[in-house]
Design a protein around this motif. Structure first.
Motif, mmCIF file in Angstrom:
data_model
loop_
_atom_site.group_PDB
_atom_site.id
_atom_site.type_symbol
_atom_site.label_atom_id
_atom_site.label_comp_id
_atom_site.label_asym_id
_atom_site.label_seq_id
_atom_site.Cartn_x
_atom_site.Cartn_y
_atom_site.Cartn_z
ATOM 1 N N ARG A 125 -23.894 30.610 -32.655
ATOM 2 C CA ARG A 125 -23.148 31.439 -33.599
ATOM 3 C C ARG A 125 -22.900 32.846 -33.080
ATOM 4 O O ARG A 125 -21.850 33.436 -33.357
ATOM 5 N N ALA A 126 -23.839 33.384 -32.334
ATOM 6 C CA ALA A 126 -23.634 34.729 -31.776
ATOM 7 C C ALA A 126 -22.447 34.722 -30.814
ATOM 8 O O ALA A 126 -21.610 35.631 -30.843
ATOM 9 N N TYR A 127 -22.368 33.677 -29.995
ATOM 10 C CA TYR A 127 -21.232 33.602 -29.074
ATOM 11 C C TYR A 127 -19.921 33.418 -29.829
ATOM 12 O O TYR A 127 -18.902 34.026 -29.487
ATOM 13 N N GLN A 128 -19.914 32.591 -30.870
ATOM 14 C CA GLN A 128 -18.681 32.363 -31.626
ATOM 15 C C GLN A 128 -18.201 33.642 -32.301
ATOM 16 O O GLN A 128 -16.983 33.888 -32.378
ATOM 17 N N ARG A 129 -19.127 34.489 -32.752
ATOM 18 C CA ARG A 129 -18.732 35.790 -33.306
ATOM 19 C C ARG A 129 -18.108 36.652 -32.219
ATOM 20 O O ARG A 129 -17.068 37.286 -32.437
ATOM 21 N N PHE A 130 -18.750 36.671 -31.048
ATOM 22 C CA PHE A 130 -18.210 37.438 -29.927
ATOM 23 C C PHE A 130 -16.831 36.915 -29.526
ATOM 24 O O PHE A 130 -15.903 37.687 -29.281
ATOM 25 N N ARG A 131 -16.689 35.599 -29.506
ATOM 26 C CA ARG A 131 -15.414 34.989 -29.128
ATOM 27 C C ARG A 131 -14.292 35.410 -30.066
ATOM 28 O O ARG A 131 -13.196 35.755 -29.616
ATOM 29 N N ARG A 132 -14.577 35.381 -31.365
ATOM 30 C CA ARG A 132 -13.557 35.783 -32.331
ATOM 31 C C ARG A 132 -13.150 37.238 -32.131
ATOM 32 O O ARG A 132 -11.977 37.591 -32.250
ATOM 33 N N VAL A 134 -13.328 39.159 -29.261
ATOM 34 C CA VAL A 134 -12.577 39.451 -28.040
ATOM 35 C C VAL A 134 -11.238 38.727 -27.990
ATOM 36 O O VAL A 134 -10.356 39.111 -27.209
ATOM 37 N N ARG A 135 -11.061 37.694 -28.811
ATOM 38 C CA ARG A 135 -9.760 37.017 -28.876
ATOM 39 C C ARG A 135 -8.810 37.696 -29.864
ATOM 40 O O ARG A 135 -7.656 37.276 -29.983
ATOM 41 N N ASN A 136 -9.288 38.710 -30.568
ATOM 42 C CA ASN A 136 -8.439 39.446 -31.494
ATOM 43 C C ASN A 136 -7.351 40.182 -30.710
ATOM 44 O O ASN A 136 -7.651 40.926 -29.779
ATOM 45 N N PRO A 137 -6.069 39.978 -31.050
ATOM 46 C CA PRO A 137 -4.987 40.623 -30.292
ATOM 47 C C PRO A 137 -5.097 42.144 -30.215
ATOM 48 O O PRO A 137 -4.741 42.736 -29.190
ATOM 49 N N PHE A 143 -8.071 46.907 -24.898
ATOM 50 C CA PHE A 143 -8.723 46.727 -23.599
ATOM 51 C C PHE A 143 -7.726 46.850 -22.455
ATOM 52 O O PHE A 143 -7.983 47.531 -21.462
ATOM 53 N N LEU A 144 -6.577 46.209 -22.600
ATOM 54 C CA LEU A 144 -5.585 46.194 -21.518
ATOM 55 C C LEU A 144 -4.928 47.547 -21.308
ATOM 56 O O LEU A 144 -4.301 47.770 -20.256
ATOM 57 N N ARG A 145 -5.074 48.461 -22.241
ATOM 58 C CA ARG A 145 -4.543 49.813 -22.064
ATOM 59 C C ARG A 145 -5.495 50.707 -21.286
ATOM 60 O O ARG A 145 -5.132 51.820 -20.904
#
Length: 199
Positions: A125-132, A134-137, A143-145
């Motif tokens: 669950r900790a990883y799934q929270r992190f995944r959500r 960092v996948r946020n547009p 980050f890309l800026r």
């Protein structure tokens, strides 16, 4: 071997592993051109901090994939948990098609789901929270800026922290959850799943 389909996943290419990179480039020169289609099921790279990153192995891999796709082998790439920032510039440079998961494909008449697989590890669950997160547009946009050097430092820090966190987790929560697999197969009316990630 005309019409053959190949699958690869989780190569984690990096400048720190030159032998792995050389084997992959050799595969693209010799084996892959014999196939009709190559599916890359995520984590082609150890890390991907943006299409503007000019550090090895990005340029070599893009050029080799472009040679492959120009030769007539179609290449379909799914994002992994390490290279989900691969974007349209990479697609243009390499000739690969970027696909969202789950990708539905048919092989020998069998409806098949193709995924990287990290979504299926629902017990972590900790990883799934992190995944959500960092996948946020918006998070990705911010980050890309950042300047390249800043992104490199942030990615290195994430890798260090991720390695430390993984070392303390029970092995079973880092594998796919059988109920989650059954649910997604049912949802997409598929009977077969091909994924990476749990290597």
């Amino acid at each position: 071997m005309a019409g053959e389909t190949l699958f690869i996943a989780d190569l984690h290419l990096s400048a720190e592993q030159p032998a792995t990179l050389e084997r992959f480039l050799g595969f693209l020169r010799t084996r892959a051109p014999q196939a009709a289609r190559l599916y890359i099921l995520g984590d082609l790279f150890e890390t991907w901090i943006g299409d503007d990153d000019d550090a090895s192995p990005g340029p070599e891999v893009r050029a080799a994939l472009r040679t492959l796709t120009r030769s007539g082998t179609a290449c379909v790439l799914l994002h992994g948990n390490r290279d989900f920032l691969i974007g349209q510039r990479f697609r243009t440079d390499s000739g690969c098609m970027l696909a969202r998961e789950p990708l539905i494909a048919h092989f020998d008449g069998e409806r098949t789901l193709l995924m990287h697989g990290d979504r299926l590890c629902s017990d972590d669950r900790a990883y799934q929270r992190f995944r959500r997160r960092v996948r946020n547009p918006l998070v990705q946009w911010a980050f890309l800026r950042q300047p390249l050097e800043r992104r490199r430092a942030l990615a290195a820090d994430y890798r260090r922290r991720g390695t430390a966190a993984t070392a303390t987790k029970p092995t079973q929560i880092m594998d796919v959850n059988a109920e989650t697999v059954a649910h997604i197969l049912h949802r997409y009316q598929a009977h077969r799943l091909i994924h990476g990630h749990t290597h």
